[in-house]
Design an enzyme around this catalytic site. Sequence first.
Site, PDB file in Angstrom:
ATOM      1  CE1 TYR A  96      31.977 -65.952  54.357  1.00 13.73           C
ATOM      2  CE2 TYR A  96      29.702 -66.707  54.285  1.00 13.73           C
ATOM      3  CZ  TYR A  96      30.626 -65.696  54.452  1.00 13.73           C
ATOM      4  OH  TYR A  96      30.197 -64.436  54.755  1.00 13.73           O
TER       5      TYR A  96
ATOM      6  CG  ASP B  77      33.540 -63.987  50.864  1.00 13.71           C
ATOM      7  OD1 ASP B  77      34.724 -63.637  51.065  1.00 13.71           O
ATOM      8  OD2 ASP B  77      32.657 -63.187  50.523  1.00 13.71           O
TER       9      ASP B  77
ATOM     10  CB  CYS C  99      48.216 -54.836  46.236  1.00 14.09           C
ATOM     11  SG  CYS C  99      47.168 -55.887  45.206  1.00 14.09           S
TER      12      CYS C  99
ATOM     13  CD  GLU D 117      27.609 -64.046  56.955  1.00 17.48           C
ATOM     14  OE1 GLU D 117      27.824 -64.501  55.814  1.00 17.48           O
ATOM     15  OE2 GLU D 117      28.091 -62.975  57.345  1.00 17.48           O
TER      16      GLU D 117
END
Length: 339
Positions: A121, A139, A207, A40
Amino acid sequence: MTSTIADRLLEWYDRHARSLPWRARPGEPAPDPYRVWLSEVMLQQTTVAAVKPYFAAFTARWPTVAALAEAPEEEVMAAWAGLGYYSRARNLIKAARAVAARGGFPDTEAELRELPGLGAYTAAAVAAIAFDRRAVVVDANVERVVARLFAIEIPLPQARKAISAAAETATPDCRAGDFAQAMMDLGATICTTRDPKCLLCPLAEGCAARSSGDPARLPIKVKKKEKPVRRGTAFWIERDDCVWLVRRAGKGMLGGMRALPDDGWSAQVDGGGETPLVGDWQPLGRVVHVFTHARLELSVRRYEGLQTPQGEGEWWPLATLDDAGLPTLFAKAARLALA
DNA sequence: CACGCGTGGGG
DNA sequence: TCCCCAAGCGT
């Protein structure tokens, strides 16, 4: 009953998850927190392709957080060379030592957040992926997916609050780590910045951005500032098949990294052009390098005189220059000198 | 919140 | 060539 966003996304993830070195295979237990954390941090603002070889090298050389904690700082910095954003490496070492001192990684988002280099994050991502905690992981991928799903018209970074609220709503109680990785996979492969592939998207139904006909319009971003052009000089001082290297100050550009001596250029100011030694200096050429906030035109000059450099530094054998861990800018300069 | 902070790849 | 960016963080 209609399935939730999380249901549809996890179903898609179970079939289409990318296979990545830091991930558990489907059905396996959560991966080693060390590997999750390391990946990460490396992935902050950095592409998967760029991270892969560094992740392999780090985990081979330092298989555990305890091993990394014991490593000399300059070796870790050198191993990070070329990956960029070197404050990550400095914080990586600090965090590794803190974790080793306490006997292992904390397993809550709040405690992870206290480690150097773990912001909102990364703390959420490690908590969710390595410890199966419910955490809202946001993110740039998640921002994009969420902004489109809900047609959030507020420009970034203002939209952050609305986006994280929407992400909170969408995050499931179970499999939050898979959900986070699924959102990022979706953003990386389907809901891409340009030319999103709505025909393949498991969330296309419902969407809002897709319904609008122009999903790529979102999220709205403000234009970036223009980059100044800076000029500077780096100095190649060679003797007995060795080159003189210095270590840059611990903060700021390329902080903590080995480097060629230079004339004090930075992203804010041009270099003064003063040579570090008196004598003949021959031009070797010029390197153009683009940083986040400036474009640098670096002149490289070779010393032809007999004086010895003063101050901190080391003679580094040319034969092993690759191991010095020069950031890319100086690696380019060295290539000029050795051509 | 704005800014400083790397690098390599894609359109 | 140029612009944008890619799993952000610290100040």
